[in-house]
Design a protein around this motif. Structure first.
Motif, PDB file in Angstrom:
ATOM      1  N   ILE A  82      19.237 -28.300 -82.386  1.00  0.00           N
ATOM      2  CA  ILE A  82      18.123 -29.257 -82.350  1.00  0.00           C
ATOM      3  C   ILE A  82      18.344 -30.141 -81.136  1.00  0.00           C
ATOM      4  O   ILE A  82      19.380 -30.816 -81.026  1.00  0.00           O
ATOM      5  CB  ILE A  82      18.065 -30.111 -83.630  1.00  0.00           C
ATOM      6  N   LYS A  83      17.364 -30.142 -80.204  1.00  0.00           N
ATOM      7  CA  LYS A  83      17.504 -30.906 -78.973  1.00  0.00           C
ATOM      8  C   LYS A  83      16.179 -31.579 -78.630  1.00  0.00           C
ATOM      9  O   LYS A  83      15.148 -30.919 -78.526  1.00  0.00           O
ATOM     10  CB  LYS A  83      17.925 -29.989 -77.810  1.00  0.00           C
ATOM     11  N   GLU A  84      16.230 -32.902 -78.503  1.00  0.00           N
ATOM     12  CA  GLU A  84      15.074 -33.681 -78.045  1.00  0.00           C
ATOM     13  C   GLU A  84      13.810 -33.334 -78.826  1.00  0.00           C
ATOM     14  O   GLU A  84      12.779 -32.969 -78.266  1.00  0.00           O
ATOM     15  CB  GLU A  84      14.859 -33.451 -76.536  1.00  0.00           C
ATOM     16  N   ASP A  85      13.880 -33.470 -80.144  1.00  0.00           N
ATOM     17  CA  ASP A  85      12.744 -33.217 -81.033  1.00  0.00           C
ATOM     18  C   ASP A  85      12.194 -31.800 -80.888  1.00  0.00           C
ATOM     19  O   ASP A  85      10.984 -31.566 -80.976  1.00  0.00           O
ATOM     20  CB  ASP A  85      11.630 -34.234 -80.784  1.00  0.00           C
ATOM     21  N   GLN A  86      13.107 -30.867 -80.693  1.00  0.00           N
ATOM     22  CA  GLN A  86      12.743 -29.462 -80.661  1.00  0.00           C
ATOM     23  C   GLN A  86      13.803 -28.653 -81.402  1.00  0.00           C
ATOM     24  O   GLN A  86      15.001 -28.933 -81.269  1.00  0.00           O
ATOM     25  CB  GLN A  86      12.642 -28.937 -79.228  1.00  0.00           C
ATOM     26  N   VAL A  87      13.347 -27.677 -82.192  1.00  0.00           N
ATOM     27  CA  VAL A  87      14.274 -26.744 -82.831  1.00  0.00           C
ATOM     28  C   VAL A  87      14.435 -25.552 -81.898  1.00  0.00           C
ATOM     29  O   VAL A  87      13.457 -24.872 -81.574  1.00  0.00           O
ATOM     30  CB  VAL A  87      13.748 -26.278 -84.205  1.00  0.00           C
ATOM     31  N   VAL A  88      15.652 -25.351 -81.452  1.00  0.00           N
ATOM     32  CA  VAL A  88      15.936 -24.247 -80.529  1.00  0.00           C
ATOM     33  C   VAL A  88      16.400 -23.049 -81.347  1.00  0.00           C
ATOM     34  O   VAL A  88      17.379 -23.139 -82.102  1.00  0.00           O
ATOM     35  CB  VAL A  88      17.019 -24.639 -79.512  1.00  0.00           C
ATOM     36  N   CYS A  89      15.683 -21.947 -81.210  1.00  0.00           N
ATOM     37  CA  CYS A  89      16.007 -20.721 -81.931  1.00  0.00           C
ATOM     38  C   CYS A  89      16.355 -19.611 -80.941  1.00  0.00           C
ATOM     39  O   CYS A  89      16.214 -19.779 -79.725  1.00  0.00           O
ATOM     40  CB  CYS A  89      14.834 -20.287 -82.809  1.00  0.00           C
ATOM     41  N   LYS A  90      16.801 -18.500 -81.456  1.00  0.00           N
ATOM     42  CA  LYS A  90      17.171 -17.386 -80.586  1.00  0.00           C
ATOM     43  C   LYS A  90      15.972 -16.819 -79.837  1.00  0.00           C
ATOM     44  O   LYS A  90      16.111 -16.330 -78.721  1.00  0.00           O
ATOM     45  CB  LYS A  90      17.841 -16.281 -81.411  1.00  0.00           C
ATOM     46  N   GLU A  91      14.796 -16.882 -80.464  1.00  0.00           N
ATOM     47  CA  GLU A  91      13.617 -16.259 -79.865  1.00  0.00           C
ATOM     48  C   GLU A  91      12.590 -17.262 -79.327  1.00  0.00           C
ATOM     49  O   GLU A  91      11.583 -16.870 -78.760  1.00  0.00           O
ATOM     50  CB  GLU A  91      12.930 -15.347 -80.892  1.00  0.00           C
ATOM     51  N   GLY A  92      12.811 -18.549 -79.546  1.00  0.00           N
ATOM     52  CA  GLY A  92      11.827 -19.515 -79.079  1.00  0.00           C
ATOM     53  C   GLY A  92      12.251 -20.941 -79.376  1.00  0.00           C
ATOM     54  O   GLY A  92      13.275 -21.199 -80.008  1.00  0.00           O
ATOM     55  N   THR A  93      11.433 -21.882 -78.918  1.00  0.00           N
ATOM     56  CA  THR A  93      11.681 -23.308 -79.129  1.00  0.00           C
ATOM     57  C   THR A  93      10.446 -23.928 -79.761  1.00  0.00           C
ATOM     58  O   THR A  93       9.318 -23.663 -79.338  1.00  0.00           O
ATOM     59  CB  THR A  93      11.986 -24.005 -77.792  1.00  0.00           C
ATOM     60  N   GLU A 263      25.332 -32.195 -83.847  1.00  0.00           N
ATOM     61  CA  GLU A 263      26.180 -33.327 -83.481  1.00  0.00           C
ATOM     62  C   GLU A 263      25.937 -34.568 -84.328  1.00  0.00           C
ATOM     63  O   GLU A 263      26.359 -35.664 -83.961  1.00  0.00           O
ATOM     64  CB  GLU A 263      25.986 -33.647 -81.993  1.00  0.00           C
ATOM     65  N   TYR A 264      25.273 -34.424 -85.466  1.00  0.00           N
ATOM     66  CA  TYR A 264      25.039 -35.575 -86.338  1.00  0.00           C
ATOM     67  C   TYR A 264      26.312 -35.911 -87.121  1.00  0.00           C
ATOM     68  O   TYR A 264      27.256 -35.113 -87.174  1.00  0.00           O
ATOM     69  CB  TYR A 264      23.889 -35.280 -87.295  1.00  0.00           C
ATOM     70  N   VAL A 273      25.897 -36.143 -93.240  1.00  0.00           N
ATOM     71  CA  VAL A 273      25.805 -37.431 -93.936  1.00  0.00           C
ATOM     72  C   VAL A 273      24.384 -37.960 -93.762  1.00  0.00           C
ATOM     73  O   VAL A 273      23.871 -38.045 -92.640  1.00  0.00           O
ATOM     74  CB  VAL A 273      26.823 -38.433 -93.360  1.00  0.00           C
ATOM     75  N   VAL A 274      23.738 -38.301 -94.867  1.00  0.00           N
ATOM     76  CA  VAL A 274      22.364 -38.796 -94.840  1.00  0.00           C
ATOM     77  C   VAL A 274      22.320 -40.229 -95.360  1.00  0.00           C
ATOM     78  O   VAL A 274      23.210 -40.674 -96.085  1.00  0.00           O
ATOM     79  CB  VAL A 274      21.428 -37.907 -95.691  1.00  0.00           C
ATOM     80  N   ASP A 275      21.262 -40.964 -94.984  1.00  0.00           N
ATOM     81  CA  ASP A 275      21.092 -42.309 -95.522  1.00  0.00           C
ATOM     82  C   ASP A 275      20.390 -42.240 -96.874  1.00  0.00           C
ATOM     83  O   ASP A 275      20.177 -41.151 -97.421  1.00  0.00           O
ATOM     84  CB  ASP A 275      20.352 -43.206 -94.522  1.00  0.00           C
ATOM     85  N   GLU A 276      20.018 -43.394 -97.393  1.00  0.00           N
ATOM     86  CA  GLU A 276      19.417 -43.420 -98.732  1.00  0.00           C
ATOM     87  C   GLU A 276      18.046 -42.758 -98.776  1.00  0.00           C
ATOM     88  O   GLU A 276      17.513 -42.498 -99.858  1.00  0.00           O
ATOM     89  CB  GLU A 276      19.325 -44.855 -99.253  1.00  0.00           C
ATOM     90  N   TYR A 277      17.491 -42.463 -97.612  1.00  0.00           N
ATOM     91  CA  TYR A 277      16.192 -41.788 -97.553  1.00  0.00           C
ATOM     92  C   TYR A 277      16.323 -40.310 -97.173  1.00  0.00           C
ATOM     93  O   TYR A 277      15.348 -39.642 -96.911  1.00  0.00           O
ATOM     94  CB  TYR A 277      15.278 -42.494 -96.548  1.00  0.00           C
ATOM     95  N   LEU A 278      17.567 -39.837 -97.072  1.00  0.00           N
ATOM     96  CA  LEU A 278      17.911 -38.443 -96.730  1.00  0.00           C
ATOM     97  C   LEU A 278      17.728 -38.147 -95.249  1.00  0.00           C
ATOM     98  O   LEU A 278      17.539 -36.997 -94.858  1.00  0.00           O
ATOM     99  CB  LEU A 278      17.105 -37.434 -97.575  1.00  0.00           C
ATOM    100  N   ARG A 279      17.842 -39.165 -94.407  1.00  0.00           N
ATOM    101  CA  ARG A 279      17.704 -38.974 -92.968  1.00  0.00           C
ATOM    102  C   ARG A 279      19.078 -38.847 -92.298  1.00  0.00           C
ATOM    103  O   ARG A 279      20.027 -39.528 -92.685  1.00  0.00           O
ATOM    104  CB  ARG A 279      16.961 -40.142 -92.330  1.00  0.00           C
ATOM    105  N   VAL A 280      19.135 -37.983 -91.291  1.00  0.00           N
ATOM    106  CA  VAL A 280      20.297 -37.970 -90.394  1.00  0.00           C
ATOM    107  C   VAL A 280      19.945 -38.696 -89.099  1.00  0.00           C
ATOM    108  O   VAL A 280      20.823 -39.198 -88.402  1.00  0.00           O
ATOM    109  CB  VAL A 280      20.775 -36.530 -90.087  1.00  0.00           C
ATOM    110  N   GLU A 281      18.658 -38.730 -88.795  1.00  0.00           N
ATOM    111  CA  GLU A 281      18.091 -39.552 -87.735  1.00  0.00           C
ATOM    112  C   GLU A 281      16.731 -40.039 -88.214  1.00  0.00           C
ATOM    113  O   GLU A 281      16.259 -39.629 -89.271  1.00  0.00           O
ATOM    114  CB  GLU A 281      17.944 -38.755 -86.420  1.00  0.00           C
ATOM    115  N   LYS A 282      16.083 -40.872 -87.443  1.00  0.00           N
ATOM    116  CA  LYS A 282      14.844 -41.492 -87.897  1.00  0.00           C
ATOM    117  C   LYS A 282      13.791 -40.490 -88.320  1.00  0.00           C
ATOM    118  O   LYS A 282      13.056 -40.707 -89.287  1.00  0.00           O
ATOM    119  CB  LYS A 282      14.282 -42.410 -86.789  1.00  0.00           C
ATOM    120  N   ASN A 283      13.695 -39.365 -87.615  1.00  0.00           N
ATOM    121  CA  ASN A 283      12.651 -38.389 -87.920  1.00  0.00           C
ATOM    122  C   ASN A 283      13.211 -37.033 -88.353  1.00  0.00           C
ATOM    123  O   ASN A 283      12.500 -36.047 -88.385  1.00  0.00           O
ATOM    124  CB  ASN A 283      11.741 -38.189 -86.700  1.00  0.00           C
ATOM    125  N   ILE A 284      14.504 -36.996 -88.697  1.00  0.00           N
ATOM    126  CA  ILE A 284      15.141 -35.746 -89.121  1.00  0.00           C
ATOM    127  C   ILE A 284      15.811 -35.950 -90.473  1.00  0.00           C
ATOM    128  O   ILE A 284      16.644 -36.856 -90.637  1.00  0.00           O
ATOM    129  CB  ILE A 284      16.174 -35.260 -88.078  1.00  0.00           C
TER     130      ILE A 284
END
Length: 395
Positions: A82-93, A263-264, A273-284
């Motif tokens: 996951i990089k810069e609000d993109q999911v990087v996969c083997k076949e696409g982003t 890298e979270y 590790v997640v917060d009380e809202y199940l976030r690892v970052e603000k939008n993830i």
């Protein structure tokens, strides 16, 4: 239109999709999975024991996702980063505004087990369940020949948790029934369950009842840990060794390589590790086995289908709340009882009200729970089949 990407079509990912589908907000939801099916692991033991056909052990994801509407899409690909609000996969982003990580876990093998071959497997994948089923069917077929029938055969199940107990009971029952129906001798087919503890963390009454049932079936209990596996030999914590013909590993999980590469913040075992809202970052958000889930009191929640489903729903609701600029919901995940299949038409259900249902009534209750989850998804997948353009006119 806000873009939401769900990585992983397991129990948590599916529940998140269902929650998104229930709202009328202007969102586009994409499910990414390296497999095209949702594996019903709770029914894997019935598959191994030939009680159900293979198609009853999974839900086809492309048709299921199509049933949710035109704004829902399925991508058959493997996520790697996951990089810069993109999911990087083997076949696409794939870009997103919000993301749900729901990739589940993999079996944590003992030393030696990572070099497993045809004689040893874990049980967390559909491929492994099919391999085990095929191996046992070939062994039983061979025993129709008198010379082979006399040969001793030992299966060891490593791990005394829920999975280990269920697979040991089901396989012992499977062998017993096969032998009874075909008038064969069963004494030289041995199932051993190797674990220092049986159903650790479960109440004593339930543990005692489960142990009694295992012994009645003929499962041999070996109260030791397994330190290492060599070629068809288990080295125990007490120094003894046990030879085996086939080993099933049902103890311990670890994050998938995808989670390991993120890298979270993680706990000592490598889970997110997640917060009380199940976030690892603000939008993830992270749900199910990949996340360190806790209740409102801060107690750890064990990784089960129940906790995955509840966390999937909460994460989806919080994303919808965030899109609407509304306060997020604190996660309050609570296990609502426990169901343990113990071979044949026997199960133990521990209700959230403190009492038990066991025997055939417990089995009926457990099957009702499983069917209550599977049948609506099967119906949705059928509806999705009709919607897919490529399937028009097919029967």
């Amino acid at each position: 239109m806000r873009k939401v990407v769900v990585i992983g079509g397991g129990y948590g990912g599916i529940k998140a999709l269902e929650e998104f589908a229930r709202n009328d907000q202007n969102i586009e939801v994409t499910l990414i999975d390296q497999h095209t099916y949702h594996y019903l692991q709770t029914e894997s033991y019935d598959l191994v024991a030939s009680k159900i056909p293979i198609q009853e052990s999974f839900i086809y994801l492309p048709t299921l996702v199509a049933s949710f509407g035109k704004n829902f899409h399925f991508i058959h690909d493997e996520a790697v980063a996951i990089k810069e609000d993109q999911v990087v996969c083997k076949e696409g982003t794939y870009p997103f505004d919000y993301c749900v990580i729901a990739t589940g876990s993999v079996t944590k093998f003992l030393q030696g087990f990572e070099k497993k071959g045809k004689h040893s497997l874990g049980v967390k994948s559909l491929r492994a369940a099919l391999h085990i089923k095929q191996y046992f069917e070939e062994e039983l077929f061979a025993r129709l020949e008198p010379k082979r029938a006399k040969r001793s055969f030992r299966v060891i199940v490593i791990g005394g948790g829920l999975s280990g107990v269920e697979i040991a009971a089901e396989m012992r029952c499977y062998f017993n029934q096969y032998v009874k129906e075909n008038a064969l001798s069963c004494g030289n087919i041995e199932i051993q369950l190797l674990s220092k503890h049986i159903l650790k963390g479960v109440d004593q009454k339930t543990r005692d009842k489960a142990v009694k049932r295992l012994r009645q079936l003929g499962v041999s209990l070996v109260p030791q840990y397994v330190n290492e596996i060599t070629e068809q030999k288990a080295i125990l914590s007490g120094g003894e060794t046990i030879d085996f013909d086939f080993a099933i590993f049902a103890g311990g999980i670890e994050p998938s390589p995808f989670i390991q590469n993120l890298e979270y913040t993680k706990d000592a075992r490598g889970f997110l590790v997640v917060d009380e809202y199940l976030r690892v970052e603000k939008n993830i958000f992270a749900v199910g086995d990949v996340a360190v889930l806790k209740d409102k009191e801060g107690n750890l929640i064990p990784p089960t289908a129940q906790s995955a489903e509840q966390s999937g729903v909460i994460a989806a609701k919080n994303i919808l709340q965030a899109i609407s600029n509304q306060p997020l919901q604190r996660a309050d995940i609570r296990l609502r009882g426990l169901a343990i299949a113990l071979g044949g038409k026997y199960a133990i259900i521990v209700t959230p009200f403190g009492f038990q249902i066991s025997g055939i009534l417990g089995w009926i209750g457990k099957k009702a729970i499983e069917k209550g989850y599977k049948w609506p998804l099967k119906l949705k997948a059928k509806q999705g089949f009709e919607k897919l353009t490529a399937c028009k006119g097919e029967k």
